[in-house]
Design an enzyme around this catalytic site. Sequence first.
Site, PDB file in Angstrom:
ATOM      1  N   SER A   1      -3.356 -23.273 -18.945  1.00  0.00           N
ATOM      2  CA  SER A   1      -2.920 -24.510 -19.360  1.00  0.00           C
ATOM      3  C   SER A   1      -2.118 -25.020 -18.370  1.00  0.00           C
ATOM      4  CB  SER A   1      -1.681 -24.031 -20.580  1.00  0.00           C
ATOM      5  OG  SER A   1      -2.507 -23.685 -21.671  1.00  0.00           O
TER       6      SER A   1
ATOM      7  N   THR B   1       4.065 -30.652 -17.525  1.00  0.00           N
ATOM      8  CA  THR B   1       4.167 -32.152 -17.549  1.00  0.00           C
ATOM      9  C   THR B   1       3.686 -32.934 -18.566  1.00  0.00           C
ATOM     10  OG1 THR B   1       2.046 -31.624 -16.007  1.00  0.00           O
ATOM     11  CG2 THR B   1       3.918 -32.196 -14.818  1.00  0.00           C
TER      12      THR B   1
ATOM     13  N   ASN C   1       3.802 -31.762 -21.756  1.00  0.00           N
ATOM     14  CA  ASN C   1       4.675 -31.670 -23.110  1.00  0.00           C
ATOM     15  C   ASN C   1       5.641 -32.783 -23.423  1.00  0.00           C
ATOM     16  OD1 ASN C   1       5.584 -28.046 -22.319  1.00  0.00           O
ATOM     17  ND2 ASN C   1       4.091 -28.992 -23.772  1.00  0.00           N
TER      18      ASN C   1
ATOM     19  N   ARG D   1       0.571 -14.155 -21.309  1.00  0.00           N
ATOM     20  CA  ARG D   1       0.868 -15.135 -22.217  1.00  0.00           C
ATOM     21  C   ARG D   1       0.692 -14.611 -23.642  1.00  0.00           C
ATOM     22  NH1 ARG D   1      -2.167 -21.132 -22.180  1.00  0.00           N
ATOM     23  NH2 ARG D   1      -1.198 -21.616 -24.134  1.00  0.00           N
TER      24      ARG D   1
ATOM     25  N   ARG E   1       4.314 -21.830 -33.998  1.00  0.00           N
ATOM     26  CA  ARG E   1       3.769 -21.085 -35.102  1.00  0.00           C
ATOM     27  C   ARG E   1       4.753 -20.002 -35.413  1.00  0.00           C
ATOM     28  NH1 ARG E   1      -1.031 -19.558 -31.424  1.00  0.00           N
ATOM     29  NH2 ARG E   1       0.313 -20.725 -29.856  1.00  0.00           N
ATOM     30  N   TRP E   2       5.487 -19.413 -34.861  1.00  0.00           N
ATOM     31  CA  TRP E   2       6.579 -18.425 -35.285  1.00  0.00           C
ATOM     32  C   TRP E   2       7.574 -19.019 -36.399  1.00  0.00           C
ATOM     33  CZ3 TRP E   2      11.904 -18.238 -35.465  1.00  0.00           C
ATOM     34  CH2 TRP E   2      12.582 -17.029 -35.516  1.00  0.00           C
TER      35      TRP E   2
ATOM     36  N   GLU F   1      -3.316 -10.286 -12.353  1.00  0.00           N
ATOM     37  CA  GLU F   1      -3.703  -9.661 -13.306  1.00  0.00           C
ATOM     38  C   GLU F   1      -2.977 -10.479 -14.415  1.00  0.00           C
ATOM     39  OE1 GLU F   1      -5.690  -7.315 -13.513  1.00  0.00           O
ATOM     40  OE2 GLU F   1      -5.834  -6.959 -11.523  1.00  0.00           O
TER      41      GLU F   1
ATOM     42  N   ASP G   1       4.213 -18.899 -25.346  1.00  0.00           N
ATOM     43  CA  ASP G   1       3.474 -19.687 -26.261  1.00  0.00           C
ATOM     44  C   ASP G   1       3.596 -19.099 -27.768  1.00  0.00           C
ATOM     45  OD1 ASP G   1       1.852 -21.563 -27.160  1.00  0.00           O
ATOM     46  OD2 ASP G   1      -0.073 -20.680 -26.460  1.00  0.00           O
ATOM     47  N   GLY G   2       3.857 -19.989 -28.652  1.00  0.00           N
ATOM     48  CA  GLY G   2       3.814 -19.547 -30.075  1.00  0.00           C
ATOM     49  C   GLY G   2       5.156 -19.768 -30.594  1.00  0.00           C
TER      50      GLY G   2
HETATM   51  C1  FPP Z   1       5.002 -23.092 -26.317  1.00  0.00           C
HETATM   52  O1  FPP Z   1       5.262 -22.902 -27.573  1.00  0.00           O
HETATM   53  C2  FPP Z   1       6.434 -23.285 -25.897  1.00  0.00           C
HETATM   54  C3  FPP Z   1       7.050 -24.266 -25.216  1.00  0.00           C
HETATM   55  C4  FPP Z   1       6.169 -25.436 -24.896  1.00  0.00           C
HETATM   56  C5  FPP Z   1       8.789 -24.131 -24.755  1.00  0.00           C
HETATM   57  C6  FPP Z   1       8.893 -22.907 -24.281  1.00  0.00           C
HETATM   58  C7  FPP Z   1      10.424 -23.259 -23.992  1.00  0.00           C
HETATM   59  C8  FPP Z   1      11.443 -22.358 -24.221  1.00  0.00           C
HETATM   60  C9  FPP Z   1      11.555 -21.251 -25.231  1.00  0.00           C
HETATM   61  C10 FPP Z   1      12.882 -22.962 -23.928  1.00  0.00           C
HETATM   62  C11 FPP Z   1      13.017 -22.390 -22.588  1.00  0.00           C
HETATM   63  C12 FPP Z   1      14.344 -22.337 -22.434  1.00  0.00           C
HETATM   64  C13 FPP Z   1      14.934 -22.206 -21.245  1.00  0.00           C
HETATM   65  C14 FPP Z   1      16.110 -21.942 -21.015  1.00  0.00           C
HETATM   66  C15 FPP Z   1      14.115 -21.907 -19.927  1.00  0.00           C
HETATM   67  P1  FPP Z   1       4.574 -23.853 -28.654  1.00  0.00           P
HETATM   68  O2  FPP Z   1       5.638 -24.655 -29.064  1.00  0.00           O
HETATM   69  O3  FPP Z   1       3.496 -24.614 -27.885  1.00  0.00           O
HETATM   70  O4  FPP Z   1       3.958 -22.906 -29.682  1.00  0.00           O
HETATM   71  P2  FPP Z   1       2.898 -23.204 -30.695  1.00  0.00           P
HETATM   72  O5  FPP Z   1       1.536 -23.197 -29.926  1.00  0.00           O
HETATM   73  O6  FPP Z   1       2.651 -22.152 -31.610  1.00  0.00           O
HETATM   74  O7  FPP Z   1       3.093 -24.693 -31.363  1.00  0.00           O
END
Ligand code: FPP
Length: 245
Positions: free
Chosen positions: A201, A71, A73, A193, A29-30, A212, A25-26
């Site tokens: 989630s 599901t 997203n 997380r 925001r990053w 854990e 997660d994040g």
């Molecule tokens: C949550 O951060 C992240 C996701 C919903 C997507 C994560 C997916 C990847 C890093 C790509 C994975 C790739 C492979 C190859 C498996 P967010 O966007 O919800 O962050 P936020 O809460 O800061 O908006």
Amino acid sequence: MFFKKTKEMPIELDNLPKHVAFIMDGNGRWAKRRGLPRLMGHNAGTEMLKRIVIESKKLKIENITFYAFSTENWRRPEDEVNGLMDILVKFFRSEIDEIVENKVKINIFGDIDVLPKYAKTEVLRAIERTQHHTEMNFNIALNYGGRDEIIRAVKEIATEYKSEKIALDDIDESLFSDHLFSKGLPDPDLLIRTSGEQRLSNFMLWQVAYTEFVFDEHYWPDFDETLYRSALIKYQKRHRRFGAI
Ligand code: FPP
């Protein structure tokens, strides 16, 4: 002679989790913090995912699971959904040879039938090429929902019962687990997380019964090997009782 102190942390190599699950997660925001588009955050997150896979392999952790796309997203803006699919495809195209060389097995948790065709093809190819590998299970939750997974299991079991393939008394925790995407794999010992959020989630609802949890404040693209090791050390300090005393 003067010996320099090393920064190596005291991780117990004989007490590592057999399965670590990650909620990455994040990313958004990053990116926002840097004034970048959200997809740049997902790209940076994917780079960190690669590093964490490599570190897990080094530590001989046998099972790792990443929540890549839920599901829920699909409700994100179309650009972001398409961008995430592109990232996934790019990841498999560029990394699959190394994954194969390292005898790592790719498993997908989730229904990939509804993915765009080009993404589904790439995912199926990766599964096929790594099917027989036994070094490490690298599980990716893709179009995954914990409740959806449970409903699917219930439907399959009900069908088996209706056709008299199984009796009512055959239904137990083990049979139920065999109807989940994680069939045959141990439940996660540790779930990490990032980004400071403290919720599940809809991730692996059945499998985390005794897991854990470590919640880390950093955004996923900043969650590096050192932070991973400190999460593992936190896990090692926990006293797991599984309901006993
Ligand atoms: C949550 O951060 C992240 C996701 C919903 C997507 C994560 C997916 C990847 C890093 C790509 C994975 C790739 C492979 C190859 C498996 P967010 O966007 O919800 O962050 P936020 O809460 O800061 O908006």
